[in-house]
Design an enzyme around this catalytic site. Sequence first.
Site: not given
Ligand code: COA
Length: 339
Positions: A264, A295, A122
């Site tokens: 990004h 993304n 990215c």
């Molecule tokens: N849909 C619904 N629920 C989901 C899910 C999905 N796709 N993915 C995870 N969950 C749930 C989990 O089970 C968890 O539930 P719980 O609290 O009951 O255990 C809760 O959501 C939180 O999970 P978590 O993995 O901690 O999610 P998060 O808040 O970290 O959000 C992302 C996930 C991916 C949106 C976030 O981590 C993010 O934006 N990361 C950066 C990603 C990015 O931009 N990457 C590219 C960089 S170049």
Amino acid sequence: MHKISEPLATRHSQILGVGDYRPSRIVPNLEIVDLIDSSDEWIRERSGIESRRYASADESVVDMSVAAGQKALTAAGITAAQLSAVIVATVTYPFQTPSAATDVTLRLGNPNAAAFDISAACAGFCYGVGMASDMVRTHSAEYVLLIGVEKLSDFTDPTDRGTAFIFADGAGAIVIGPSDRPKIAPMIWGSDATAREAIVMQPSWLELRNPDGLANSGNIGWPDIKMQGQTVFRWAVYQMAPIGLKAIEAAGITVDQLDVFIPHQANIRIIDAMAKAMKLPEGITIARDVRVSGNTSAASIPLAMAALYDSGEVKSGQLALLIGFGAGLVYAAQVVELP
Ligand code: COA
């Protein structure tokens, strides 16, 4: 002993034109949610993404690159024959060699330009801006076509809850050439390679050829992106704002003099947190193309830039901070004057 003669004095560089290509297929969240037990609301709230584009099966990384590249050349008023170099930033071209860039320059009608790909995920587009700018400044190139392109739908597991709703396809391109004054500021770049496992594409081709010696458990069918979402989120929010501020300083301006922020397009929450951490001025234009593009990794910054022109939110002469960050973990940022 002979000496190399005095090199030509360095000159300035600028972006001359922007072009984009968005696949026609719009994929709303509702088309994704069933396989990952998610909802439209959850995806919007956690990422800001409402929809994204997927290329069709017969639409390749090179097809998208050529389309975006042609638009950028037209916008710049440059012909393909005038290009000294074509650079393609991508992590989803499905051949190790020859590069995507060689096919792109061939199809654009210039089979003699220097051509190579950049693998910086990215951050690839911003790496390319810095490299192309320096090539022009030091007379290694006259005009450079830089393309950021991804077909991430080929390398995303539709059942992976952490990635399926994030990644998407598209291409954006710019032409960089000489300028009578500085219009591309120095690049601030680097990596945090101790966290290189936070985003990976696995398994490797060797493991696929020899599954008995597989180092990774699980998926042996196809390389997909795996991501430690929270690690990446925290790194981007806390580590990238200081990099953006360094790029502003390197441009010899203050935050208040910035007109546009084109980060990004990873996630709307990351974008907003970075803008807040840098204390960007009220009223600054902030690209939020992630909402309708997802993304698109190396393509996301030029796609977002093109969208800002289409919506009339930016105009020529404005100063924009670009910042790319992603798998590696690697990053690059620079301030540019918009064409
Ligand atoms: N849909 C619904 N629920 C989901 C899910 C999905 N796709 N993915 C995870 N969950 C749930 C989990 O089970 C968890 O539930 P719980 O609290 O009951 O255990 C809760 O959501 C939180 O999970 P978590 O993995 O901690 O999610 P998060 O808040 O970290 O959000 C992302 C996930 C991916 C949106 C976030 O981590 C993010 O934006 N990361 C950066 C990603 C990015 O931009 N990457 C590219 C960089 S170049």
